[in-house]
Design an enzyme around this catalytic site. Structure first.
Site, PDB file in Angstrom:
ATOM      1  CE  LYS A   8      -3.733  -2.410   2.340  1.00 28.64           C
ATOM      2  NZ  LYS A   8      -4.322  -2.777   3.632  1.00 28.64           N
TER       3      LYS A   8
ATOM      4  CD  GLN B 268      -3.145  -4.474   6.822  1.00 28.74           C
ATOM      5  OE1 GLN B 268      -3.079  -3.530   6.032  1.00 28.74           O
ATOM      6  NE2 GLN B 268      -3.855  -5.562   6.562  1.00 28.74           N
TER       7      GLN B 268
ATOM      8  CG  ASP C  31      -9.471   0.374   5.159  1.00 24.67           C
ATOM      9  OD1 ASP C  31      -9.227   0.108   3.976  1.00 24.67           O
ATOM     10  OD2 ASP C  31      -8.670   0.153   6.093  1.00 24.67           O
TER      11      ASP C  31
END
Ligand code: NAD
Length: 293
Positions: free
Chosen positions: A53, A97, A120
């Site tokens: 990412k 994460q 997200d």
């Protein structure tokens, strides 16, 4: 029949080029789009996800604020770091994460990120906005699947989509998006309580598997000519591979011979997820500029 391969790598690189141009335009206006990427602990798979990412952000001309925290980080400490990032004008998106260590309540962490920075789309308010079709970010993997369907002109309206897997990050939001009027699909959502998975998958015009079990979907579970989208990412030991393993999906690759469209693993949905994340980060940066002006 041999399926058209839906090339997520190619489509994601086109999307990433577009994001790069938007990032350059935003920089000229004085804003450097920035995602804070928080990793707690040293899980190798999580580390490789965050690294890819961060690399993608750099390639798109965006900044990543890499925050690596030890496994022993307390929930309180993590919440305090998130509060600082929420208040930091230079940070436009925040990603923690998953999974976080067991002693940290992941739901609390998700709920601590303000929805404006929740790229997200995991925060309960973000999810609510998505379900109610209000403005907000769309979840990355489901949105990546929709982009692939659009790119390959796969008709969705009135068709029967069967999804295997009801997770909060893939199956559930994907089902919600596909029932929007703009897609107009009829959706069946299968899960561990489903009695006869094959009975349902055989009826699918579009079959999407997001379970995490290699070779779960066999050719005799798929209707001739169906569109088959494989979200699964499974590691399987392979001594001939450099890393000692290779990545495969949930769908037996021979299903390709029965399908009309097929996503490979790797190179299908995976790269789309990252592209959609970048798109959300640039949108967050642009929103920040609009608010200021
Ligand atoms: P999860 O582990 O949270 O949930 C799996 C789901 O599968 C559950 O809802 C469960 O009910 C369902 N399930 C389990 N066995 C089943 C069966 N036999 N029949 C029908 N349903 C069954 O999953 P997740 O986080 O959504 O991830 C699913 C897979 O997708 C994993 O392999 C993950 O690595 C992958 N994934 C890929 C991407 C990507 O970018 N390609 C993104 C997210 C997740």
């Amino acid at each position: 029949m041999s399926a058209v391969i839906m090339d997520g790598k190619l489509l994601s690189s086109k999307i990433r080029e577009g994001v790069k141009a938007r990032a350059a335009a935003l920089k000229e206006k004085g804003i450097i789009p920035c995602l804070a990427v928080v990793l707690v602990g040293e899980d190798p798979a999580s580390l490789s996800y965050v690294k890819s990412k961060e690399k993608a952000l750099g390639e798109a001309g965006m900044e990543s604020r890499d925050i690596r925290l030890p496994q022993t980080t307390t929930e309180e400490q993590l919440l305090s770091i998130i509060a600082d990032l929420n208040n930091d004008d230079k940070v436009h998106g925040i990603l923690v994460q998953s999974p976080v260590p067991k002693h940290i309540n992941e739901e609390k962490i998700t709920a601590a990120i303000i929805p404006q920075k929740d790229v997200d789309c995991f925060h309960p308010v973000s999810v609510g906005n998505m379900v109610l079709e209000k403005p907000g970010f769309l979840p990355c993997t489901p949105n990546g699947v929709l982009m692939l369907l659009r790119e390959y002109n796969v008709p969705v309206n009135g068709r029967h989509v069967v999804i295997a897997g009801r997770s909060n990050i893939v199956g559930k939001p994907l089902a919600n998006l596909l029932i929007r009027k703009e897609y107009n699909a009829t959706v069946t959502l299968c899960h561990t309580g489903t009695k006869d998975l094959a009975y349902h998958t055989l009826q699918a015009d579009i079959l999407i598997s997001a379970v995490g079990k290699q070779n779960l979907i066999k050719p005799d579970m798929v209707k001739e000519g169906a569109v088959v989208i494989d979200v699964g990412i499974n590691r399987t030991a392979d001594s001939s591979a450099a890393k000692g393993y290779r990545v495969c999906g949930d769908v037996d690759p021979v299903v390709k011979d029965k399908a009309s469209f097929f996503t490979p693993v790797p190179g299908g949905v995976g790269p789309m997820t990252i592209a959609m994340l970048l798109q959300n980060v640039i949108e967050a940066g642009e929103n920040c500029f609009k608010e200021r002006n």
